[in-house]
Enzyme design. Structure first.
Site, PDB file in Angstrom:
ATOM      1  CE1 TYR A  27      51.993  45.245  82.093  1.00 46.83           C
ATOM      2  CE2 TYR A  27      50.771  44.592  80.242  1.00 46.83           C
ATOM      3  CZ  TYR A  27      51.933  44.447  80.978  1.00 46.83           C
ATOM      4  OH  TYR A  27      52.849  43.814  80.330  1.00 46.83           O
ATOM      5  CB  ALA A  65      61.955  44.231  85.431  1.00 45.02           C
ATOM      6  CG  ASN A 125      74.616  34.104  94.046  1.00 46.34           C
ATOM      7  OD1 ASN A 125      75.902  34.459  93.883  1.00 46.34           O
ATOM      8  ND2 ASN A 125      74.378  32.755  93.946  1.00 46.34           N
ATOM      9  CG  PHE A 163      56.138  33.293  83.115  1.00 49.45           C
ATOM     10  CD1 PHE A 163      56.226  31.875  82.987  1.00 49.45           C
ATOM     11  CD2 PHE A 163      55.324  34.054  81.981  1.00 49.45           C
ATOM     12  CE1 PHE A 163      55.642  31.263  81.667  1.00 49.45           C
ATOM     13  CE2 PHE A 163      54.922  33.463  80.954  1.00 49.45           C
ATOM     14  CZ  PHE A 163      54.963  31.920  80.761  1.00 49.45           C
ATOM     15  NE  ARG A 215      51.012  48.889  89.625  1.00 47.92           N
ATOM     16  CZ  ARG A 215      50.803  48.619  91.025  1.00 47.92           C
ATOM     17  NH1 ARG A 215      51.678  48.138  91.682  1.00 47.92           N
ATOM     18  NH2 ARG A 215      49.592  48.418  91.475  1.00 47.92           N
ATOM     19  CB  SER A 240      55.021  28.712  72.675  1.00 47.17           C
ATOM     20  OG  SER A 240      53.990  28.357  71.766  1.00 47.17           O
ATOM     21  NE  ARG A 261      59.483  42.635  92.234  1.00 45.27           N
ATOM     22  CZ  ARG A 261      57.921  42.586  92.436  1.00 45.27           C
ATOM     23  NH1 ARG A 261      57.728  43.722  93.004  1.00 45.27           N
ATOM     24  NH2 ARG A 261      57.473  41.676  91.648  1.00 45.27           N
TER      25      ARG A 261
END
Length: 316
Positions: free
Chosen positions: A139, A69, A38, A13, A71, A204, A34
């Site tokens: 987290y 990145a 390319n 995101f 979890r 934002s 993940r």
């Protein structure tokens, strides 16, 4: 000045929007994901990140690493030991990446943390960079531990560390709580938030991306901690009204006693949701603007309306 930048989580995101902006600012960007690989486009699939990954081949010639990145919050976490799993990805993999980056001559490591490191609620005094961390979720605990290890291992070395703790990010395709609130508003059912005058920090997506883009080139960003949130602090009632306006519907907001709602949610083990919907979480992010002389390009109100409009168009 153009840089070579590695972005982890580059198709997520935040990562997707960040990569576009970095490229349009003239930087050379490679990213890890993940998803589909390319290599010609500089997109490398490393699968689930861990302390076992060797990043050295990707880091050659990189000036800056932006580590997005990790979890994230998982609603129904089925990992046997959720905290150990968060630590494995958010702490252990982060420190391994930073070690490989330092060994490869990377000069700047930007770590995207979370406002959850500060805590999940405020009572009258907004969080600032000097507030004592009080993480409550697994987290956020793993994110704080990563921050501490980065500073302990690399503070004062040739690789500068910048830590950014964004509030809940609002934007097109926002996951998690924003997604859930949009879904709720789109059903246009009566919602029990009339006269709920709480204050919630949000930021934002465009502003987060703009700020990180500034950190890449601004020397003053190095070896700093920044809390990131937009100036507006809408109540849950105002959020619902703004999302509804973006969807071209009129929100149906009714009064329901908060004390009864708290009892009901606590009874089903959802006391944390009560805090998010009725409690305050205020952030004073003036340092991010003043220290870097940075101006957010968009208001939260505009972002919320755009986000809601995009949501309805995608669900027609």
């Amino acid at each position: 000045m153009a840089m070579k930048v590695l972005v982890t989580g580059g198709t997520g995101f935040l990562g997707t929007a960040l990569v576009q902006t970095l490229k349009s600012s003239g930087h050379e960007v490679i990213l890890t994901t993940r998803r589909q690989e390319n290599i010609a486009e500089g997109i490398f699939n490393l699968g689930d990140i861990s302390a076992d990954i060797n990043w050295a081949h990707l880091l050659q010639g990189c000036d800056t690493v932006i580590h997005t990145a990790g979890r994230a919050h998982i609603l129904n976490d089925d990992a046997q030991d959720a905290l150990a799993e968060f630590r494995r990805v958010n702490h252990d993999a982060t420190i391994k990446l930073a070690k490989d980056a330092a060994s490869s001559g990377v000069k700047h490591f930007i770590f995207i943390s979370s406002i959850g490191v500060n805590g999940n609620s405020t009572s009258g005094t907004p969080f600032t960079e000097t507030s004592a961390p009080r993480p409550t979720s697994d987290y956020a605990i793993s994110k704080l531990e990563a921050e501490q290890s980065l500073l302990k291992n690399f503070g004062g070395t040739d690789m500068a560390i910048t830590i950014v703790r964004p509030a809940l990010i609002c934007g097109e395709n926002a996951p998690g709580n924003i997604q859930r609130l949009l879904k709720l508003v789109s059903k246009n059912l009566p919602l029990p938030f009339k006269n709920v005058k709480n204050k919630r920090a949000l930021v934002s997506l465009d502003n987060v991306v703009s700020f990180i883009n500034e950190c890449v080139v601004n020397e003053k960003a190095k070896n700093q901690l920044f809390l990131l949130a937009d100036a507006e602090r809408p109540s849950t009632e105002e959020m619902i009204e703004t999302f509804a306006a973006g969807m071209d519907i009129k929100a149906k907001i009714i009064y329901f006693p908060k004390s009864i709602m708290k009892l009901l949610l606590s009874a089903v083990g959802k006391g944390g949701i009560y805090d998010q919907l009725f409690g305050d979480l205020e952030v004073d992010a003036s340092k991010s603007r003043e220290h870097l002389h940075w101006t957010p390009p968009i208001t939260l109100h505009e972002t919320m309306k755009k986000t809601a409009k995009y949501y309805t168009e995608g669900n027609k």
